[in-house]
Design an enzyme around this catalytic site. Structure first.
Site, mmCIF file in Angstrom:
data_model
loop_
_atom_site.group_PDB
_atom_site.id
_atom_site.type_symbol
_atom_site.label_atom_id
_atom_site.label_comp_id
_atom_site.label_asym_id
_atom_site.label_seq_id
_atom_site.Cartn_x
_atom_site.Cartn_y
_atom_site.Cartn_z
ATOM 1 N N PRO A 109 0.970 -1.194 0.035
ATOM 2 C CA PRO A 109 0.015 0.004 -0.006
ATOM 3 C C PRO A 109 0.787 1.155 -0.038
ATOM 4 O O PRO A 109 1.741 1.127 0.640
ATOM 5 C CB PRO A 109 -0.845 -0.041 1.287
ATOM 6 C CG PRO A 109 -0.999 -1.415 1.661
ATOM 7 C CD PRO A 109 0.637 -2.229 1.243
ATOM 8 N N CYS A 110 0.493 2.149 -0.782
ATOM 9 C CA CYS A 110 1.329 3.371 -1.087
ATOM 10 C C CYS A 110 1.568 4.284 0.388
ATOM 11 O O CYS A 110 2.660 4.679 0.818
ATOM 12 C CB CYS A 110 0.679 4.464 -2.054
ATOM 13 S SG CYS A 110 -0.658 5.135 -1.641
ATOM 14 N N GLN A 111 0.522 3.969 1.195
ATOM 15 C CA GLN A 111 0.715 4.753 2.705
ATOM 16 C C GLN A 111 1.783 4.152 3.414
ATOM 17 O O GLN A 111 2.424 5.094 4.219
ATOM 18 C CB GLN A 111 -0.658 4.430 3.487
ATOM 19 C CG GLN A 111 -1.863 4.938 3.023
ATOM 20 C CD GLN A 111 -2.551 4.216 1.934
ATOM 21 O OE1 GLN A 111 -1.961 3.176 1.465
ATOM 22 N NE2 GLN A 111 -3.795 4.154 1.971
ATOM 23 N N ALA A 112 2.466 2.992 2.994
ATOM 24 C CA ALA A 112 3.810 2.597 3.625
ATOM 25 C C ALA A 112 4.893 3.353 3.551
ATOM 26 O O ALA A 112 5.672 3.455 4.112
ATOM 27 C CB ALA A 112 4.048 1.275 3.116
ATOM 28 N N PHE A 113 4.680 4.123 2.414
ATOM 29 C CA PHE A 113 5.867 5.080 2.105
ATOM 30 C C PHE A 113 5.911 6.471 2.521
ATOM 31 O O PHE A 113 6.558 7.243 2.329
ATOM 32 C CB PHE A 113 6.242 5.017 0.541
ATOM 33 C CG PHE A 113 6.261 3.564 0.364
ATOM 34 C CD1 PHE A 113 7.509 2.762 0.401
ATOM 35 C CD2 PHE A 113 5.274 3.086 -0.593
ATOM 36 C CE1 PHE A 113 7.401 1.591 -0.099
ATOM 37 C CE2 PHE A 113 5.492 1.695 -1.095
ATOM 38 C CZ PHE A 113 6.407 0.884 -1.016
#
Length: 499
Positions: A109-113
């Site tokens: 998931p992009c939120q991880a970055f």
């Protein structure tokens, strides 16, 4: 890198050079879009990790064998709480985690970055830093731990292009630099699914990394289809590329299709042979009783079957014979007349104008055209005909498919709202079905989705298009020195195109 890491990777390379299959672990696998592409190319799907229970069940249904529903493959797992050692133990492996996998894939998931800076990535080894406690960074830290624990020869990471400009950071650049420090050569680029035979304009960021033992710089597949990108996608791409430096060592130029290539697959080619669905307005009780697993026959007497439809029916291991499942649609009676009058390419502002016209016609037919707009009668009639959304705030909420062009991007939000993909056939006056959405994402007709309609739409929208995954996987497999699978059905399609 330690000497043990180098030894493990060289042993894996030797096994592949002796004819062994490339064994894959996919993290955040979803229902298995990327896995399906990798399987088609010739990879061995050895294990996966997926947190969503219904997506994990779908993965097991399609890849887990006869006892899929009750197997360890069907169990949802959190990558934060699951170690590679635990995974191989639960799946009954006879090898250690570091020995078990040749390829590590992930659609994190992009939120991880979020807000991960260069210095934070470098400190992932264990330095005390309050920023590292940010839960949005934890998925990437755990992914790096999986790299350390499994020592793969190759890595694939897929994400949205906006990760190139995530809070002002070019995250893929940072990821590649970090992987380089762990003994990999890494590159990233943007690939559009429509360039690879998917009937959908879908931009995705891919990172591919190869262990130094391979002595190769990662490559990306060449497009197989041509499309002039719509202006909206070109604009989004420019924004995403804002933080890609001209001097980057890791950015691979975005593949550009040759105009001489076959045109991108249109939606009529993709779904035109699937069943006509009219029960939602003729007999709603019938479609409300229909199960996602219920089969309906394909349309007959429609002329020559498109190459794409042929592939979707004949995909190796997922072939169907005369019928397919997934023919569920949303039952929203207010909007059926609007769908019927919308022209190809119309969006929500046009749909709203059509609804206002329908309202005026209804009032005129009832002999109350001059009724006050503040009256309860007017408000009640209006609510039954006109959608309440503000056209200025939701310009792209609705969209009617163009039969001659690829679809717009499918999203996970389809699990709540499919109006972004309205069927081009006005006589059917509806949004796309689950199976049609799957076709637009390039899932073959024999692929099953666990859960109810909304869950299936969500899984489809979240997935990597299998044909895009196949293109990336085929390119990677060639770099690993392995034979790229060419199933008989693909050879038949190729012969048909040549003829």
């Amino acid at each position: 890198m330690t000497s043990d890491s180098k030894t493990i990777r060289h042993e894996k390379l030797s096994r592949l050079q002796m004819g062994g299959k490339a064994r894959t672990l996919e993290i955040c696998s979803g229902a298995g879009g990327l896995s399906l592409g990798m399987l088609k190319a010739g990879f061995d799907l050895s294990a996966h990790i997926e947190f969503d229970p219904e997506a994990a069940k779908s993965y097991a249904l399609n890849f887990g064998g006869a006892d899929a529903r009750s197997s360890a493959w069907a169990r949802p797992r959190d990558m934060v709480e699951t170690t590679a050692a635990q995974l191989v133990a639960e799946l009954g492996f006879k090898t250690k985690a570091a020995e078990s996998f040749d390829v590590l894939a992930a659609g994190l998931p992009c939120q991880a970055f979020a807000r991960i800076g260069r210095s934070k990535l470098r400190s992932v080894a264990g330095e005390e830093d309050a920023f590292q406690k940010d839960p949005r960074a934890s998925l990437y830290r755990h992914f790096l731990q999986f790299v350390e624990d499994t020592q793969p020869l190759a890595i694939i990471i897929e994400n949205v292009p906006d990760i190139l400009n995530f809070g002002g950071h070019n995250v893929p650049e940072e990821i590649c630099e970090t992987l380089e420090q762990s003994g990999y050569r890494a590159r990233y680029t943007i690939l559009n699914a429509a360039y690879f035979g998917v009937p959908q304009v879908r931009e995705r960021l891919f990172i591919v990394a190869l262990a130094d033992a391979l002595d190769q710089v990662p490559e990306f597949p060449d497009p197989t289809h041509f499309l002039d990108l719509p202006k909206g996608y070109e604009g989004s791409r420019r924004v995403a590329l804002k933080h890609v430096s001209d001097s980057s060592r890791y950015f691979h130029p975005i593949p550009v299709p040759d105009p001489k290539l076959p045109l991108a697959v249109g939606t009529r080619e993709a779904i035109g042979d699937l069943p006509v669905i009219t029960e939602h307005f003729k007999d709603p009780a019938t479609i409300r009783r229909r199960k996602l697993s219920a089969d309906l026959p394909y349309q007959a007497n429609i002329g020559a079957l498109s190459d794409y439809a042929h592939l979707m029916r004949s995909w190796g291991g997922f072939a169907t014979s005369g019928s397919s499942d997934g023919h569920l649609v949303r039952v929203t009676p207010r909007d059926f007349p609007i769908f019927s009058r919308m022209a190809v390419g119309d969006d929500y502002p046009m749909a709203r104008r059509i609804a206002e016209k329908l309202l005026a016609e209804t009032l005129a037919q009832a002999g109350i055209a001059d009724i006050g707009q503040d009256s309860q009668t007017y408000l009640d009639i209006r609510a039954k005909i006109v959608p309440p959304y503000d056209p200025a705030k939701f310009p792209n909420k609705w969209w009617k498919l163009d039969p001659d062009k690829p679809s717009r991007t499918l999203t996970a939000h389809m699990g709540k709202d499919t109006y972004s993909h309205i069927h081009y056939d006005s006589k059917q006056r509806r949004t796309v079905s689950v199976r049609e959405a799957a076709r637009l994402q390039s899932f073959p007709d024999g692929f099953q989705f666990a859960g109810a309609m909304n869950a299936a739409f969500r899984q489809i929208g979240n997935a990597v298009p299998p044909l895009l995954g196949y293109a990336v996987a085929s390119s990677l497999l060639a770099q690993l020195g392995c034979h790229v699978s060419r199933p008989e059905v693909e050879k038949k399609v190729a012969r048909r195109r040549a003829a």
